[in-house]
Design a protein around this motif. Structure first.
Motif, PDB file in Angstrom:
ATOM      1  N   UNK A  96       0.834  -1.208   0.000  1.00  0.00           N
ATOM      2  CA  UNK A  96       0.000   0.000   0.000  1.00  0.00           C
ATOM      3  C   UNK A  96       0.866   1.254   0.000  1.00  0.00           C
ATOM      4  N   UNK A  97       0.536   2.179  -0.871  1.00  0.00           N
ATOM      5  CA  UNK A  97       1.382   3.354  -1.065  1.00  0.00           C
ATOM      6  C   UNK A  97       0.533   4.598  -1.260  1.00  0.00           C
ATOM      7  N   UNK A  98       1.089   5.700  -0.810  1.00  0.00           N
ATOM      8  CA  UNK A  98       0.478   7.010  -1.032  1.00  0.00           C
ATOM      9  C   UNK A  98       0.402   7.224  -2.545  1.00  0.00           C
TER      10      UNK A  98
ATOM     11  N   UNK B 175      -5.704  13.609   4.780  1.00  0.00           N
ATOM     12  CA  UNK B 175      -5.900  14.254   3.482  1.00  0.00           C
ATOM     13  C   UNK B 175      -5.275  13.459   2.349  1.00  0.00           C
ATOM     14  N   UNK B 176      -4.781  12.263   2.689  1.00  0.00           N
ATOM     15  CA  UNK B 176      -4.046  11.500   1.673  1.00  0.00           C
ATOM     16  C   UNK B 176      -4.800  10.254   1.231  1.00  0.00           C
ATOM     17  N   UNK B 177      -4.624   9.909  -0.041  1.00  0.00           N
ATOM     18  CA  UNK B 177      -5.185   8.679  -0.577  1.00  0.00           C
ATOM     19  C   UNK B 177      -4.091   7.631  -0.718  1.00  0.00           C
ATOM     20  N   UNK B 178      -4.435   6.405  -0.315  1.00  0.00           N
ATOM     21  CA  UNK B 178      -3.471   5.311  -0.401  1.00  0.00           C
ATOM     22  C   UNK B 178      -4.034   4.221  -1.314  1.00  0.00           C
ATOM     23  N   UNK B 179      -3.193   3.704  -2.180  1.00  0.00           N
ATOM     24  CA  UNK B 179      -3.614   2.663  -3.109  1.00  0.00           C
ATOM     25  C   UNK B 179      -2.954   1.338  -2.727  1.00  0.00           C
TER      26      UNK B 179
END
Lengths: 108, 108
Positions: free
Chosen positions: B38-40, B77-81
């Protein structure tokens, strides 16, 4: 015969092969050729259950040939298509088997 | 969060998964997530060497999410994929490994 360039196995590009497989009609054609071996193109179109015009099938066939999935041979007045399974397996091991073994999509 | 529908594993469609993989930028993202977990999202875009605008990357991310390849989680405020490797492996055994093990394409 025609102007379609069928790449050597070493020149096959993964995104192009995946894109060629990413269509229900082309998937059905690939499955048909995997089961039946080299086949008359008209037979593929009819027996794979593809409700397509001849020109639309030719378009799909071109995409599969340009990706390297399928080769076409002319004999007399007929065109015959064959899945290049050995070539694709050598270039992208396991890819075609995983696609062929995937649960078949709903009839297209 | 957003209007993207991420399918359950059982609902993943092979043509859609193949189409989501059939792009050099998306392939690079999938490879990056397979290596790094999982990464920003911004990190994926930067470190996978994707010379894309944020909106273009978002478009690619949507295609991967709608196919079922990737899930996105918001934290602060960040999305992680994250690559849904287990789900894709269960639905289409061997597919993702054959793609991940394929010779990497030229830098995109």
């Amino acid at each position: 015969m025609d102007d379609v360039v069928e790449p050597d196995a070493a020149d096959m590009q993964l995104p192009r092969v995946l894109a060629a497989l990413a269509d229900p009609h082309r998937l059905a054609s690939v499955r048909f050729l995997a089961r039946n071996g080299e086949s008359w193109c008209t037979q593929v179109m009819q027996e794979a259950g593809l409700a397509l015009s001849k020109s639309t099938f030719s378009h799909h066939l071109r995409i599969m040939r340009e990706a390297g999935l399928v080769t076409k041979r002319i004999q007399g007045a007929k065109g015959y298509a064959r899945l290049r399974k050995d070539d694709v397996d050598r270039r992208f091991p396991g890819l075609l088997d995983s696609v062929l073994n995937a649960e078949a999509p709903a009839r297209v």
